[in-house]
Motif scaffolding. Structure first.
Motif, short mmCIF file in Angstrom:
data_model
loop_
_atom_site.label_atom_id
_atom_site.label_comp_id
_atom_site.label_asym_id
_atom_site.label_seq_id
_atom_site.Cartn_x
_atom_site.Cartn_y
_atom_site.Cartn_z
N ARG A 90 0.86 -1.19 0.00
CA ARG A 90 0.00 0.00 0.00
C ARG A 90 0.89 1.23 0.00
N PHE A 131 0.86 5.46 0.25
CA PHE A 131 0.15 6.71 0.57
C PHE A 131 1.19 7.82 0.58
N LEU A 161 -0.97 0.28 12.35
CA LEU A 161 -0.85 0.91 11.03
C LEU A 161 -1.46 0.03 9.95
N ASP A 162 -1.24 -1.27 10.04
CA ASP A 162 -1.81 -2.22 9.08
C ASP A 162 -3.33 -2.16 9.10
N THR A 199 -4.55 1.32 7.63
CA THR A 199 -4.31 1.51 6.19
C THR A 199 -5.02 0.47 5.33
N PRO A 243 -8.51 2.58 4.52
CA PRO A 243 -8.09 3.97 4.75
C PRO A 243 -9.22 4.98 4.83
N ARG A 267 0.42 10.76 9.15
CA ARG A 267 -0.62 10.18 8.30
C ARG A 267 -1.86 9.77 9.07
N LEU A 313 -6.86 7.40 8.33
CA LEU A 313 -5.70 7.80 7.55
C LEU A 313 -5.95 9.17 6.95
N GLY A 326 -7.33 9.82 3.49
CA GLY A 326 -7.90 8.57 3.04
C GLY A 326 -9.35 8.71 2.65
#
Length: 226
Positions: A130, A132, A161-162, A165, A168, A212, A223, A226
């Motif tokens: 991914r 961003f 974070l996984d 994201t 998002p 982010r 995000l 996002g």
């Protein structure tokens, strides 16, 4: 799982050890920080239960050194009155904490929860990378880079974070993150989520990326962009 208890109270050890053995874990014990560090190298634990107040080398310093050489899950054992120690422990790499006095079954449930996290990837994780802006996440390799430079995250930081994201456009409440990262049987509170999110932001910022992860006041996190 291989569980290392680093605790100088024999009463706490003898309360925990039978429950962990009954649940099928392999258990090693150290009664001071120096012995604990030696066992991290020789026993190679998957989970470390680490008291904050220890002889020879205190638990916070042990945590810092363990995190530099091992990806074991670290659960701090802290006093009810030591809020600062809990926050510092999380900021230097601990994944969770348990406040004394505690029920042995509560600790065992947390160990079983991190065991499930270690064995199975997040359900929402995509197999492809991914991207961003300058932030890139590879869920399969569990690797994060900012502008091509790798950012070293703890297991918990990466899982947060996984999770964020992977979807998002979704605002992730703290309850959603607790369930997705720690599991539905986790006994912790929202404060742990906030501290790990703060650590994650700092690492991305330090690597030269922009923050982010945006806070949606009164709801949770999403995000940015996002």
């Amino acid at each position: 799982m291989r569980v290392l208890i680093v605790e100088d109270s024999s009463e706490v050890v003898e309360t925990l050890r039978p429950v962990l053995l009954q649940d099928g874990h392999e258990v090693a014990v150290a009664d001071n920080g120096r012995a604990g560090l030696d066992l991290v190298s020789s026993f190679r634990p998957e989970v470390v239960l680490l008291d904050v107040v220890l002889p020879e080398i205190d638990g916070l310093e042990v945590c810092r050194r363990v995190r530099g050489s091992s990806d074991a899950h670290i659960i701090m054992l802290t006093s009810k009155d030591h809020e600062v120690d809990r926050v510092v422990g999380l900021s230097i790499g601990a994944d969770d904490y348990v406040t004394k006095p505690f029920y042995p079954r509560e600790v065992s449930a947390r160990i079983n929860a991190v065991g499930r996290r270690a064995r199975a990837p997040m359900a929402d994780s995509a197999s492809r990378e991914r991207v961003f802006g300058d932030l890139q996440i590879d869920p399969d390799a569990r690797r994060v880079t900012v502008a091509g430079e790798e950012v070293v995250l703890t297991k918990t930081e990466f899982d947060l974070l996984d999770t964020i994201t992977a979807r998002p456009k979704v605002v992730h409440t703290r309850e959603m993150l607790r369930e997705g990262v720690w599991g539905s049987d986790w006994f912790g509170d929202d404060h742990v989520v906030d501290v790990h999110i703060g650590n994650l932001r700092k690492k991305i910022d330090k690597a030269g990326g922009s923050s982010r992860i945006a806070t949606v006041r009164g709801v949770g996190f999403r995000l940015a962009g996002g």
